[in-house]
Design a protein around this motif. Sequence first.
Motif, PDB file in Angstrom:
ATOM      1  N   MET A   1     -26.107 -78.411  13.651  1.00 41.32           N
ATOM      2  CA  MET A   1     -26.333 -78.450  15.101  1.00 41.32           C
ATOM      3  C   MET A   1     -27.829 -78.613  15.366  1.00 41.32           C
ATOM      4  SD  MET A   1     -25.305 -75.622  17.989  1.00 41.32           S
ATOM      5  CE  MET A   1     -23.562 -75.863  17.712  1.00 41.32           C
ATOM      6  N   THR A   2     -28.202 -79.569  16.202  1.00 35.99           N
ATOM      7  CA  THR A   2     -29.616 -79.824  16.493  1.00 35.99           C
ATOM      8  C   THR A   2     -30.013 -79.462  17.922  1.00 35.99           C
ATOM      9  OG1 THR A   2     -29.105 -82.102  17.101  1.00 35.99           O
ATOM     10  CG2 THR A   2     -29.692 -81.699  14.803  1.00 35.99           C
ATOM     11  N   THR A   3     -29.023 -79.166  18.774  1.00 33.06           N
ATOM     12  CA  THR A   3     -29.294 -78.780  20.165  1.00 33.06           C
ATOM     13  C   THR A   3     -28.854 -77.336  20.391  1.00 33.06           C
ATOM     14  OG1 THR A   3     -28.948 -81.061  20.909  1.00 33.06           O
ATOM     15  CG2 THR A   3     -28.880 -79.323  22.586  1.00 33.06           C
ATOM     16  N   CYS A   4     -29.748 -76.531  20.913  1.00 33.30           N
ATOM     17  CA  CYS A   4     -29.433 -75.118  21.154  1.00 33.30           C
ATOM     18  C   CYS A   4     -28.374 -75.005  22.243  1.00 33.30           C
ATOM     19  CB  CYS A   4     -30.689 -74.359  21.553  1.00 33.30           C
ATOM     20  SG  CYS A   4     -30.369 -72.623  21.974  1.00 33.30           S
ATOM     21  N   PRO A   5     -27.264 -74.299  21.974  1.00 30.10           N
ATOM     22  CA  PRO A   5     -26.208 -74.169  22.991  1.00 30.10           C
ATOM     23  C   PRO A   5     -26.608 -73.253  24.138  1.00 30.10           C
ATOM     24  CG  PRO A   5     -25.688 -72.846  21.070  1.00 30.10           C
ATOM     25  CD  PRO A   5     -26.905 -73.616  20.706  1.00 30.10           C
ATOM     26  N   LYS A   6     -27.678 -72.485  23.979  1.00 30.36           N
ATOM     27  CA  LYS A   6     -28.103 -71.568  25.030  1.00 30.36           C
ATOM     28  C   LYS A   6     -29.163 -72.181  25.923  1.00 30.36           C
ATOM     29  CE  LYS A   6     -30.072 -66.986  25.894  1.00 30.36           C
ATOM     30  NZ  LYS A   6     -30.655 -65.770  25.305  1.00 30.36           N
ATOM     31  N   CYS A   7     -30.280 -72.623  25.330  1.00 30.18           N
ATOM     32  CA  CYS A   7     -31.392 -73.123  26.150  1.00 30.18           C
ATOM     33  C   CYS A   7     -31.484 -74.641  26.180  1.00 30.18           C
ATOM     34  CB  CYS A   7     -32.715 -72.536  25.663  1.00 30.18           C
ATOM     35  SG  CYS A   7     -33.215 -73.130  24.017  1.00 30.18           S
ATOM     36  N   GLY A   8     -30.695 -75.338  25.308  1.00 31.19           N
ATOM     37  CA  GLY A   8     -30.681 -76.793  25.306  1.00 31.19           C
ATOM     38  C   GLY A   8     -31.845 -77.435  24.545  1.00 31.19           C
ATOM     39  N   TYR A   9     -32.606 -76.637  23.804  1.00 27.50           N
ATOM     40  CA  TYR A   9     -33.747 -77.190  23.059  1.00 27.50           C
ATOM     41  C   TYR A   9     -33.238 -78.116  21.960  1.00 27.50           C
ATOM     42  CZ  TYR A   9     -37.831 -77.426  20.013  1.00 27.50           C
ATOM     43  OH  TYR A   9     -38.887 -77.864  19.222  1.00 27.50           O
ATOM     44  N   GLN A  10     -33.883 -79.309  21.853  1.00 28.32           N
ATOM     45  CA  GLN A  10     -33.540 -80.283  20.827  1.00 28.32           C
ATOM     46  C   GLN A  10     -34.418 -80.036  19.604  1.00 28.32           C
ATOM     47  OE1 GLN A  10     -31.141 -82.746  21.339  1.00 28.32           O
ATOM     48  NE2 GLN A  10     -31.301 -83.284  19.183  1.00 28.32           N
ATOM     49  N   ARG A  11     -33.800 -79.735  18.494  1.00 31.68           N
ATOM     50  CA  ARG A  11     -34.558 -79.416  17.285  1.00 31.68           C
ATOM     51  C   ARG A  11     -35.348 -80.652  16.811  1.00 31.68           C
ATOM     52  NH1 ARG A  11     -33.755 -75.051  13.799  1.00 31.68           N
ATOM     53  NH2 ARG A  11     -34.696 -75.300  11.736  1.00 31.68           N
ATOM     54  N   GLN A  12     -36.645 -80.410  16.433  1.00 28.79           N
ATOM     55  CA  GLN A  12     -37.543 -81.481  16.018  1.00 28.79           C
ATOM     56  C   GLN A  12     -37.800 -81.414  14.504  1.00 28.79           C
ATOM     57  OE1 GLN A  12     -38.566 -83.739  18.316  1.00 28.79           O
ATOM     58  NE2 GLN A  12     -37.357 -82.541  19.829  1.00 28.79           N
ATOM     59  N   PRO A  13     -38.224 -82.545  13.902  1.00 26.84           N
ATOM     60  CA  PRO A  13     -38.552 -82.519  12.463  1.00 26.84           C
ATOM     61  C   PRO A  13     -39.637 -81.494  12.137  1.00 26.84           C
ATOM     62  CG  PRO A  13     -38.360 -84.774  13.227  1.00 26.84           C
ATOM     63  CD  PRO A  13     -38.293 -83.903  14.443  1.00 26.84           C
ATOM     64  N   SER A  14     -40.525 -81.262  13.101  1.00 34.66           N
ATOM     65  CA  SER A  14     -41.623 -80.322  12.853  1.00 34.66           C
ATOM     66  C   SER A  14     -41.147 -78.871  12.827  1.00 34.66           C
ATOM     67  CB  SER A  14     -42.696 -80.482  13.943  1.00 34.66           C
ATOM     68  OG  SER A  14     -42.132 -80.271  15.230  1.00 34.66           O
ATOM     69  N   ASP A  15     -39.871 -78.645  13.145  1.00 34.18           N
ATOM     70  CA  ASP A  15     -39.327 -77.269  13.166  1.00 34.18           C
ATOM     71  C   ASP A  15     -38.719 -76.891  11.818  1.00 34.18           C
ATOM     72  OD1 ASP A  15     -38.068 -77.914  16.509  1.00 34.18           O
ATOM     73  OD2 ASP A  15     -39.972 -76.968  15.912  1.00 34.18           O
ATOM     74  N   HIS A  16     -39.103 -77.620  10.747  1.00 33.03           N
ATOM     75  CA  HIS A  16     -38.492 -77.377   9.431  1.00 33.03           C
ATOM     76  C   HIS A  16     -38.776 -75.981   8.909  1.00 33.03           C
ATOM     77  CE1 HIS A  16     -42.410 -77.735   7.401  1.00 33.03           C
ATOM     78  NE2 HIS A  16     -42.650 -78.733   8.275  1.00 33.03           N
ATOM     79  N   HIS A  17     -39.843 -75.353   9.474  1.00 33.33           N
ATOM     80  CA  HIS A  17     -40.192 -74.020   8.999  1.00 33.33           C
ATOM     81  C   HIS A  17     -39.252 -72.944   9.536  1.00 33.33           C
ATOM     82  CE1 HIS A  17     -42.045 -74.519  12.952  1.00 33.33           C
ATOM     83  NE2 HIS A  17     -42.092 -73.187  13.063  1.00 33.33           N
ATOM     84  N   VAL A  18     -38.435 -73.307  10.592  1.00 33.40           N
ATOM     85  CA  VAL A  18     -37.470 -72.351  11.168  1.00 33.40           C
ATOM     86  C   VAL A  18     -36.126 -72.563  10.481  1.00 33.40           C
ATOM     87  CG1 VAL A  18     -36.293 -71.571  13.269  1.00 33.40           C
ATOM     88  CG2 VAL A  18     -38.655 -72.403  13.376  1.00 33.40           C
TER      89      VAL A  18
END
Length: 254
Positions: A1-18
């Motif tokens: 899943m790349t889109t947060c079901p709560k806040c709608g944030y679209q996951r980015q390549p730079s978020d690999h650390h999360v």
Amino acid sequence: MTTCPKCGYQRQPSDHHVMAGICPACGIAYQKWLDRQAQNQDQQPKQADDQSSSFTVAESVSLSQRIKALAFYVPENVEPLGFWGRVFLLGVFFIWGWSFILGGISWESIGGSFLHNVILPFHEFGHVLFSPFGRFMAILGGSLFQVLMPLGLMLAFLIKQRDAFGASIMLWWSGQSFIDISPYIADAPYRAIPLIRGMGEEAHDWGNLLTMTNSMDMAMPLARMSFGIGSLLMLMGCAWGAYVLYLQKGKLSH
């Protein structure tokens, strides 16, 4: 899943650390949040049904309690003089009621009572009151209003005056009004009962009603039914009044 079901944030390549499955923006764990939402949705209809059911039961109990409180209301202190006066009055109405019941469907005994003259103006007013609803209802309105008027007074005694005993006497009166109508119905095929102001047989209410409905053969059964309803209401009124007096006896002031 790349889109947060709560806040709608679209996951980015730079978020690999999360860690995968965690929203970098709001920090929720996707799957846990979705599971919790599904669980809440399953519980809400059941809770709503339970609340609705509880409200319905509570409302029903409240209504029945309210009716019971009105029908059997007793003040905290009952004056002895007024109480024994009501006892005497109930005895009079009880004996009077039996005189009507034992007399049967007889115009001589029923029409000769002064109560017939008391209820007659209300009977005539009923014709006027129901006249906007057509000729049939205008004719029926006399008898209809004659029996409904005491019931209206009964409600007034209950709700406005908080006088359950007075209401029981009004129920008795409605019963007597039913009995008062019975010989008028039985007379429909003959139209022999004298009418007010010397009016002719063409003004006979029940003669006209049963002719209009092609049911003249029902005159006697309807008369018996009216008499039976009246007898029952009179006895119910006396029983109600007696029970109210029984309750009042326990609150007599000394």
